[in-house]
Design an enzyme around this catalytic site. Structure first.
Site, PDB file in Angstrom:
ATOM      1  N   LYS A 184       8.710  -2.911  -0.723  1.00 11.96           N
ATOM      2  CA  LYS A 184       8.227  -3.674   0.441  1.00 11.96           C
ATOM      3  C   LYS A 184       8.319  -2.847   1.723  1.00 11.96           C
ATOM      4  CE  LYS A 184      11.089  -7.198   0.110  1.00 11.96           C
ATOM      5  NZ  LYS A 184      11.860  -6.801  -1.073  1.00 11.96           N
ATOM      6  N   ARG A 228      13.205 -15.793   1.655  1.00 14.88           N
ATOM      7  CA  ARG A 228      13.833 -15.380   0.401  1.00 14.88           C
ATOM      8  C   ARG A 228      14.217 -16.571  -0.456  1.00 14.88           C
ATOM      9  NH1 ARG A 228      15.560  -9.960   2.063  1.00 14.88           N
ATOM     10  NH2 ARG A 228      16.540  -8.848   0.368  1.00 14.88           N
ATOM     11  N   ARG A 270      18.153   5.235  -4.652  1.00 13.92           N
ATOM     12  CA  ARG A 270      17.463   5.221  -3.359  1.00 13.92           C
ATOM     13  C   ARG A 270      18.345   5.834  -2.274  1.00 13.92           C
ATOM     14  NH1 ARG A 270      15.096  -0.318  -0.884  1.00 13.92           N
ATOM     15  NH2 ARG A 270      17.270  -0.978  -0.823  1.00 13.92           N
ATOM     16  N   ARG A 299      22.425   3.349   1.136  1.00 11.55           N
ATOM     17  CA  ARG A 299      22.800   2.070   1.719  1.00 11.55           C
ATOM     18  C   ARG A 299      24.031   1.535   0.996  1.00 11.55           C
ATOM     19  NH1 ARG A 299      17.629  -1.894   2.232  1.00 11.55           N
ATOM     20  NH2 ARG A 299      19.166  -3.354   1.458  1.00 11.55           N
TER      21      ARG A 299
HETATM   22  P1  AMP Z   1      16.942  -6.086   2.433  1.00  9.93           P
HETATM   23  O1  AMP Z   1      17.003  -4.886   3.314  1.00  9.93           O
HETATM   24  O2  AMP Z   1      15.720  -6.934   2.655  1.00  9.93           O
HETATM   25  O3  AMP Z   1      17.173  -5.755   0.981  1.00  9.93           O
HETATM   26  O4  AMP Z   1      18.174  -7.022   2.876  1.00  9.93           O
HETATM   27  C1  AMP Z   1      19.513  -6.587   2.784  1.00  9.93           C
HETATM   28  C2  AMP Z   1      20.449  -7.780   2.821  1.00  9.93           C
HETATM   29  O5  AMP Z   1      20.293  -8.495   4.063  1.00  9.93           O
HETATM   30  C3  AMP Z   1      20.213  -8.828   1.737  1.00  9.93           C
HETATM   31  O6  AMP Z   1      20.840  -8.514   0.507  1.00  9.93           O
HETATM   32  C4  AMP Z   1      20.817 -10.073   2.382  1.00  9.93           C
HETATM   33  O7  AMP Z   1      22.236 -10.051   2.319  1.00  9.93           O
HETATM   34  C5  AMP Z   1      20.417  -9.901   3.846  1.00  9.93           C
HETATM   35  N1  AMP Z   1      19.090 -10.525   4.083  1.00  9.93           N
HETATM   36  C6  AMP Z   1      17.928  -9.900   4.404  1.00  9.93           C
HETATM   37  N2  AMP Z   1      16.927 -10.794   4.546  1.00  9.93           N
HETATM   38  C7  AMP Z   1      17.473 -12.008   4.316  1.00  9.93           C
HETATM   39  C8  AMP Z   1      16.962 -13.336   4.287  1.00  9.93           C
HETATM   40  N3  AMP Z   1      15.667 -13.603   4.504  1.00  9.93           N
HETATM   41  N4  AMP Z   1      17.835 -14.349   4.012  1.00  9.93           N
HETATM   42  C9  AMP Z   1      19.137 -14.115   3.800  1.00  9.93           C
HETATM   43  N5  AMP Z   1      19.680 -12.896   3.769  1.00  9.93           N
HETATM   44  C10 AMP Z   1      18.864 -11.837   4.030  1.00  9.93           C
END
Ligand code: AMP
Length: 208
Positions: free
Chosen positions: A13, A88, A122, A152
């Site tokens: 994404k 999500r 990654r 990360r």
């Molecule tokens: P991502 O970079 O999108 O993989 O997000 C990393 C982390 O941020 C996720 O594992 C969640 O803990 C938190 N996070 C990101 N987007 C959301 C969302 N829409 N709702 C809840 N937690 C989120």
């Protein structure tokens, strides 16, 4: 264009979002990036989010929805936006329905059993967010901006396992949710980055 990018963690994404933002000039909003920025700056939101992010869980809906609602009010979203990592779950999708009328939900479809290797391998640039994989990146500074390339904290095997479970249980149902509204388009995320982007462009040009 009001767009949502849907897909499992590691589906690509962020990579596709950066390309879409560049080609179509639309504002890219990544809730993960917003949380990581807050975490780095030690804000109250960042401190709250940290416990959940570290465990691979979702940050509570009320915190996340509030952040997105505020972000969508900013001037750079007036002409359109692309949400990456939000919604999500169904509760967030219903909240988004009240905030804005999304034109299209683009699902990047991947085989879930391939994602563990993608995510644990990654590496990302701490400065510009560019994404790399250990299988093709030998290490060193970011090729795009010279920033430090790091892993990360939530790309470890244990946390990735939890994030993938959260995806299957809470986020995957959104494919049906948006298909039922006639807003879903899917692209094959197992192809190369360039091939996926070519498919994305075909879909977006058709609605632009
Ligand atoms: P991502 O970079 O999108 O993989 O997000 C990393 C982390 O941020 C996720 O594992 C969640 O803990 C938190 N996070 C990101 N987007 C959301 C969302 N829409 N709702 C809840 N937690 C989120």
């Amino acid at each position: 264009m009001k767009l949502v990018l849907l897909g499992a963690p590691g589906a690509g994404k962020g990579t596709q979002a950066a390309r879409i933002a560049e080609k179509y000039g639309i504002t890219h909003i990544s809730t993960g990036d917003i949380f990581r920025k807050n975490l780095k700056e030690g804000t109250p939101v960042g401190l709250k989010a940290k416990a959940y992010i570290d465990k691979g869980q979702l940050v509570p809906d009320e915190v996340t929805c509030e952040i997105v609602a505020e972000r969508l009010k900013e001037a750079d979203c007036r002409k359109g936006f692309m949400l990456d990592g939000f919604p999500r779950n169904v509760m967030q999708a219903e909240a988004l329905d009240k905030m804005s009328d999304v034109d299209l939900v683009l699902n990047i479809a991947v085989e879930l059993d391939k994602l563990m290797a993608r995510l644990t391998g990654r590496r990302v640039c701490a400065k510009c967010g560019e994404s790399y994989h250990v299988s093709t990146f030998a290490g060193g500074p970011c090729l795009k901006c010279g920033g430090e390339v790091i892993q990360r904290a939530d790309d470890t095997e244990e946390t990735v396992g939890k994030r993938l479970r959260v995806y299957t249980e809470q986020t995957q149902p959104l494919i049906e949710y948006y298909a039922a509204k006639g807003k879903l388009a899917s692209v094959d995320g197992m192809k190369s980055i360039d091939e996926v982007f070519a498919e994305v462009v075909r879909v977006l040009d058709a609605i632009a």
